[in-house]
Design an enzyme around this catalytic site. Sequence first.
Site, PDB file in Angstrom:
ATOM      1  N   LYS A 115     -10.770  11.471   1.824  1.00  0.00           N
ATOM      2  CA  LYS A 115     -10.178  11.254   3.144  1.00  0.00           C
ATOM      3  C   LYS A 115     -11.044  11.819   4.262  1.00  0.00           C
ATOM      4  O   LYS A 115     -11.097  11.254   5.360  1.00  0.00           O
ATOM      5  CB  LYS A 115      -8.771  11.846   3.185  1.00  0.00           C
ATOM      6  CG  LYS A 115      -7.815  11.238   2.158  1.00  0.00           C
ATOM      7  CD  LYS A 115      -7.745   9.725   2.291  1.00  0.00           C
ATOM      8  CE  LYS A 115      -6.844   9.071   1.264  1.00  0.00           C
ATOM      9  NZ  LYS A 115      -7.422   8.928  -0.058  1.00  0.00           N
ATOM     10  N   GLY A 162      -1.495   7.397  -0.963  1.00  0.00           N
ATOM     11  CA  GLY A 162      -0.152   6.923  -1.264  1.00  0.00           C
ATOM     12  C   GLY A 162       0.935   7.895  -0.867  1.00  0.00           C
ATOM     13  O   GLY A 162       2.017   7.903  -1.448  1.00  0.00           O
ATOM     14  N   GLU A 198      -4.671  17.734   9.711  1.00  0.00           N
ATOM     15  CA  GLU A 198      -4.514  16.694  10.713  1.00  0.00           C
ATOM     16  C   GLU A 198      -3.357  17.052  11.633  1.00  0.00           C
ATOM     17  O   GLU A 198      -2.375  17.672  11.208  1.00  0.00           O
ATOM     18  CB  GLU A 198      -4.203  15.337  10.067  1.00  0.00           C
ATOM     19  CG  GLU A 198      -5.400  14.546   9.655  1.00  0.00           C
ATOM     20  CD  GLU A 198      -5.032  13.144   9.193  1.00  0.00           C
ATOM     21  OE1 GLU A 198      -5.968  12.417   8.838  1.00  0.00           O
ATOM     22  OE2 GLU A 198      -3.840  12.787   9.165  1.00  0.00           O
ATOM     23  N   ILE A 201       1.715  13.853  14.210  1.00  0.00           N
ATOM     24  CA  ILE A 201       2.168  13.077  15.365  1.00  0.00           C
ATOM     25  C   ILE A 201       3.661  12.832  15.248  1.00  0.00           C
ATOM     26  O   ILE A 201       4.138  12.269  14.257  1.00  0.00           O
ATOM     27  CB  ILE A 201       1.412  11.741  15.460  1.00  0.00           C
ATOM     28  CG1 ILE A 201      -0.100  11.991  15.561  1.00  0.00           C
ATOM     29  CG2 ILE A 201       1.908  10.927  16.649  1.00  0.00           C
ATOM     30  CD1 ILE A 201      -0.923  10.729  15.470  1.00  0.00           C
ATOM     31  N   HIS A 206       3.943   3.702  11.171  1.00  0.00           N
ATOM     32  CA  HIS A 206       2.891   3.472  10.173  1.00  0.00           C
ATOM     33  C   HIS A 206       2.540   1.986  10.220  1.00  0.00           C
ATOM     34  O   HIS A 206       3.324   1.133   9.801  1.00  0.00           O
ATOM     35  CB  HIS A 206       3.405   3.865   8.787  1.00  0.00           C
ATOM     36  CG  HIS A 206       2.384   3.737   7.706  1.00  0.00           C
ATOM     37  ND1 HIS A 206       2.098   4.745   6.819  1.00  0.00           N
ATOM     38  CD2 HIS A 206       1.562   2.718   7.355  1.00  0.00           C
ATOM     39  CE1 HIS A 206       1.161   4.355   5.981  1.00  0.00           C
ATOM     40  NE2 HIS A 206       0.822   3.118   6.282  1.00  0.00           N
ATOM     41  N   LYS A 235       7.070   4.315   0.836  1.00  0.00           N
ATOM     42  CA  LYS A 235       7.629   3.193   1.594  1.00  0.00           C
ATOM     43  C   LYS A 235       8.849   2.585   0.888  1.00  0.00           C
ATOM     44  O   LYS A 235       8.840   2.401  -0.331  1.00  0.00           O
ATOM     45  CB  LYS A 235       6.561   2.132   1.791  1.00  0.00           C
ATOM     46  CG  LYS A 235       5.311   2.662   2.499  1.00  0.00           C
ATOM     47  CD  LYS A 235       4.140   1.718   2.334  1.00  0.00           C
ATOM     48  CE  LYS A 235       2.860   2.301   2.883  1.00  0.00           C
ATOM     49  NZ  LYS A 235       1.684   1.470   2.592  1.00  0.00           N
ATOM     50  N   GLU A 273      -5.083   1.834   7.168  1.00  0.00           N
ATOM     51  CA  GLU A 273      -3.803   2.371   7.618  1.00  0.00           C
ATOM     52  C   GLU A 273      -3.978   3.209   8.881  1.00  0.00           C
ATOM     53  O   GLU A 273      -4.935   3.977   9.004  1.00  0.00           O
ATOM     54  CB  GLU A 273      -3.159   3.193   6.504  1.00  0.00           C
ATOM     55  CG  GLU A 273      -3.008   2.407   5.201  1.00  0.00           C
ATOM     56  CD  GLU A 273      -1.985   3.006   4.263  1.00  0.00           C
ATOM     57  OE1 GLU A 273      -1.530   4.135   4.514  1.00  0.00           O
ATOM     58  OE2 GLU A 273      -1.623   2.323   3.284  1.00  0.00           O
ATOM     59  N   ARG A 290      -7.744  -1.474  -2.564  1.00  0.00           N
ATOM     60  CA  ARG A 290      -7.078  -2.252  -3.616  1.00  0.00           C
ATOM     61  C   ARG A 290      -6.078  -3.191  -2.961  1.00  0.00           C
ATOM     62  O   ARG A 290      -5.857  -3.140  -1.754  1.00  0.00           O
ATOM     63  CB  ARG A 290      -6.344  -1.319  -4.575  1.00  0.00           C
ATOM     64  CG  ARG A 290      -5.400  -0.361  -3.833  1.00  0.00           C
ATOM     65  CD  ARG A 290      -4.533   0.466  -4.739  1.00  0.00           C
ATOM     66  NE  ARG A 290      -3.847   1.542  -4.053  1.00  0.00           N
ATOM     67  CZ  ARG A 290      -2.771   1.423  -3.310  1.00  0.00           C
ATOM     68  NH1 ARG A 290      -2.240   0.226  -3.105  1.00  0.00           N
ATOM     69  NH2 ARG A 290      -2.196   2.475  -2.743  1.00  0.00           N
ATOM     70  N   VAL A 293       1.143  -2.908  -2.757  1.00  0.00           N
ATOM     71  CA  VAL A 293       2.464  -3.345  -3.214  1.00  0.00           C
ATOM     72  C   VAL A 293       3.044  -4.375  -2.247  1.00  0.00           C
ATOM     73  O   VAL A 293       3.648  -5.369  -2.647  1.00  0.00           O
ATOM     74  CB  VAL A 293       3.420  -2.136  -3.336  1.00  0.00           C
ATOM     75  CG1 VAL A 293       4.827  -2.591  -3.728  1.00  0.00           C
ATOM     76  CG2 VAL A 293       2.894  -1.121  -4.343  1.00  0.00           C
TER      77      VAL A 293
END
Length: 447
Positions: A115, A162, A198, A201, A206, A235, A273, A290, A293
């Site tokens: 990341k 994820g 980070e 916020i 999202h 999600k 994202e 990838r 879903v």
Amino acid sequence: MRRVLVANRGEIAVRIIRAAHAAGLETVAVYSDADEHGRWVQLADTAVHIGKSAAAKSYLNSAALVEAARSTGADAVHPGYGFLSERAGAAKEFADAGLTFVGPAVSTIETMGDKAAAREAARRAGVPVVPGSGPVGDVDEALAAADDVGYPVLLKAAAGGGGRGIRPVASAAELAEALPAAQAEARAAFSDDTVYLEWAIDGARHIEVQILADTAGTVVHTFERDCSVQRRRQKLIEEAPAPGLPARTRADINDAAVRLARQVGYLGAGTVEFLLTPSGEFFFIEMNTRIQVEHPISEAITGVDLVSEQLRIAAGEPISFGQDEVGIRGAAVELRINAEDPDNRFQPTPGTLTRLDLPGGPGVRVDTGFVAGDRISPFYDSMIAKVICSGPDRDTALARARQALAELRVEGVPTTVSVHRRLLDEPDVRAGAVHTRWLEELMPETL
């Protein structure tokens, strides 16, 4: 490319097998002890047993997957999502075995899977990133970084993804206590204890952008999805396009995703994202290298078969359309139906599906890897099905989703159907006025 080994299970394995057959490709399914009678096993041309029920001894065993490919003459591997799909080491093993990996290059998976490295790639591409730090090794470094960023902050595992490996921290005292635990958690989950900070916020949405890139260097997007209805950063409901998004913001966020994909030399299907602030600013948070879903809602609003495009790209063919040939047609929503008990803090509820009646009608699609009589295993993800509903506008898509839930019958295990029925009737959902913490605020007693 002639024969594809599907290195996954459940609904995504079924989805890949169908796309491969439509493209004239042969398929090889794999299965563990728990999945001998899986629907994907029956649909594939050939099926190979790869190990015991535990994922570490089957679907995460890359050596067993390579041997299954060799023994069946497969020349390509599609990883689906989860399991080995974002593991650079596995992608390298497949490549070293002479297999085409349906996904990006190993180096890209490594960069975007880290990341901190992904944030740096975004900066180079001129894509805004959430204010944060580089890797922090000890409490003193973390405290200094947090002072620069400003509380509240999120402690994030560099190798996470994820929604995993994230800890919210509101003060210096909390940070000093949370850092060692976060590092230990990251080490246990990802074999890498690197963490960074980070800015957290408040009230963010999202928003994620689906992209495709081919070997000729063409990169296109199929617009964005809103995945703000989340439970513990997992999600529950996704929709496309993002409701209420100004045209300028939509154009900018999709363009930013394409720029980042070009910056890292991306290949295949991926998702970039972002967090969108209440004031309309957006910031990159991560890239999933990838298929996702929730890819069906992007397919529903564009008519693009994303899995078929993955297979085309892996075979060295160009993307089948240009950016100016794809547009937004209506709206779509996806509901993840899981074997979980909402009355018991969403604990997984493995067991046998004694009844599974699926909804139908215009604009209704159900992706599942199960039929009545199948068992939801305790060894894997608890998702039973994805209900995808689309229409010429958002109101129609939501109305069809409510009707689909009224028709859906799942017996034998507790499920999240009741939660989805409640959520679709919530005024904030109807208005598209949700954010990533919204569900936690609505249902704190059950989450």
